[in-house]
Design an enzyme around this catalytic site. Structure first.
Site, mmCIF file in Angstrom:
data_model
loop_
_atom_site.group_PDB
_atom_site.id
_atom_site.type_symbol
_atom_site.label_atom_id
_atom_site.label_comp_id
_atom_site.label_asym_id
_atom_site.label_seq_id
_atom_site.Cartn_x
_atom_site.Cartn_y
_atom_site.Cartn_z
ATOM 1 N N HIS A 167 0.895 -1.210 0.000
ATOM 2 C CA HIS A 167 0.116 0.094 0.166
ATOM 3 C C HIS A 167 0.880 1.156 -0.134
ATOM 4 C CE1 HIS A 167 -3.332 2.668 1.570
ATOM 5 N NE2 HIS A 167 -2.319 3.175 2.006
ATOM 6 N N GLU A 168 1.915 1.117 0.876
ATOM 7 C CA GLU A 168 2.941 2.305 0.867
ATOM 8 C C GLU A 168 3.595 2.673 -0.413
ATOM 9 O OE1 GLU A 168 2.295 4.624 3.268
ATOM 10 O OE2 GLU A 168 1.078 3.136 4.451
ATOM 11 N N HIS A 171 1.666 4.338 -2.859
ATOM 12 C CA HIS A 171 1.574 5.857 -2.711
ATOM 13 C C HIS A 171 2.860 6.741 -3.405
ATOM 14 C CE1 HIS A 171 -1.854 6.828 -0.310
ATOM 15 N NE2 HIS A 171 -1.411 6.049 0.695
ATOM 16 N N GLU A 235 -6.208 7.229 -0.860
ATOM 17 C CA GLU A 235 -6.049 5.890 -0.102
ATOM 18 C C GLU A 235 -6.875 4.694 -0.514
ATOM 19 O OE1 GLU A 235 -4.566 5.236 2.903
ATOM 20 O OE2 GLU A 235 -3.797 7.262 2.399
#
Length: 318
Positions: A167-168, A171, A235
């Site tokens: 997930h990070e 980003h 997100e």
């Protein structure tokens, strides 16, 4: 200029409405563009209506964006109390094996995403928020930084951590640091454009100044809500792309549920505005209660988990 600002607002509103028709990549991208357009439209109206502070607002916005983007990693590390992994291990060597595996996960995911090797930092539990399981990413795409908390190392298993790191890094791949920096800078420019003290230099009419105070409060509130909305859209996108990157949507879903349960049972106290300002960087907002709910930077965990479960079924196929 008023007509142009109106056109920007109308066009952005249309993009936002279309973007709300779906919750997948393209629609989320449209939603982000629409919200950014609304912010620019509000700023354009401010610059059109106010001559004195318009230049100041624009200059402050550009400088703020450049400084925040170029030095985002250093700024965020200071705000969060993060330290290098090597420094963290000097006084907490019991995490050596776990951090070694985390570093290997970061390297593997970065390679899959076509990103350079990120710097790994750790937020110790002594900072307060570091005791909660969480993670963040910041920095430029060419020089990213990934941070994990001591709480994440303690509470999550390797599969869950791998999902969180995916997930990070999504980003970073999506340039979300740049997107959020631009959004925050435009919001800052709006606040300065309506600043009553700057405008007092150009007018002695206290009725005008009183109007600017009210207009500034409203514009700042709207722009803050729009920035939070951009964060929520990003997100969702990072959840989707991060889950595909790790190949295990359910691991991320389980990590989010675990983080949410721990935070709900004992929310992190927001000790300063500086801490609250970093809420959008975490994979899940560790702060709860009060007015913070109105400015939520993250979608509800149950919605994120539902989307991840749906994605897991799609990836499994018939």
């Amino acid at each position: 200029m008023l007509e142009a600002a109106g056109a920007v607002l109308l066009g952005s509103a249309a993009l936002l409405m279309v973007g709300r028709l779906g919750n997948r990549g393209f629609f989320l991208w449209l939603r982000t563009v629409g919200i950014l357009g609304l912010l620019v439209g509000i700023l354009s109206l401010a610059l059109a209506a106010l001559t004195g502070s318009a230049i100041a607002g624009l200059v402050v916005g550009v400088i703020t964006a450049a400084m925040m983007y170029l030095f985002s990693s250093r700024i965020v590390r200071i705000q969060m109390g993060a330290v290098d992994a090597e420094e963290f291990l000097r006084y907490k060597p019991e995490y050596a094996d776990k951090l070694r595996r985390v570093q290997e996960m970061v390297s593997k995911l970065a390679s899959k995403a076509g990103l350079p090797e990120p710097e790994l930092v750790v937020v110790p539990e002594e900072t307060g928020v570091g005791g909660y399981p969480n993670a963040f990413a910041t920095g430029r795409r060419s020089k990213p930084t990934v941070g994990v908390t001591e709480g994440l190392l303690r509470h999550l298993d390797d599969d869950e951590i791998y999902g969180v790191l995916g997930h990070e890094l999504a980003h970073v791949k999506n340039r979300d640091t740049l997107v959020m920096t631009v959004a925050a800078a435009v919001s800052t420019a709006i606040a300065y454009a309506f600043d009553p003290w700057l405008n007092a230099m150009y007018t002695e009419d206290w009725e005008d100044i009183a109007f600017l105070v009210l207009a500034g409060m409203l514009a700042s509130l709207i722009s803050t809500l729009l920035v939070a909305a951009i964060s929520r859209s990003r997100e969702y996108l990072a959840d989707e792309e991060g889950a595909k990157l790790s190949g295990n949507p359910m691991a991320l879903a389980e990590a989010l549920e675990k983080i949410e349960a721990i935070v709900k049972s004992n929310p992190a106290p927001a000790r300063s505005l500086s801490e609250v300002s970093t809420a959008h960087l975490w994979i899940e907002n560790p702060f709860r209660g009060g007015l913070l709910r109105l400015f939520s930077t993250h979608p509800p965990v149950e919605k994120r988990v539902e989307r991840l479960r749906r994605l897991a079924r799609e990836l499994q196929g018939p």
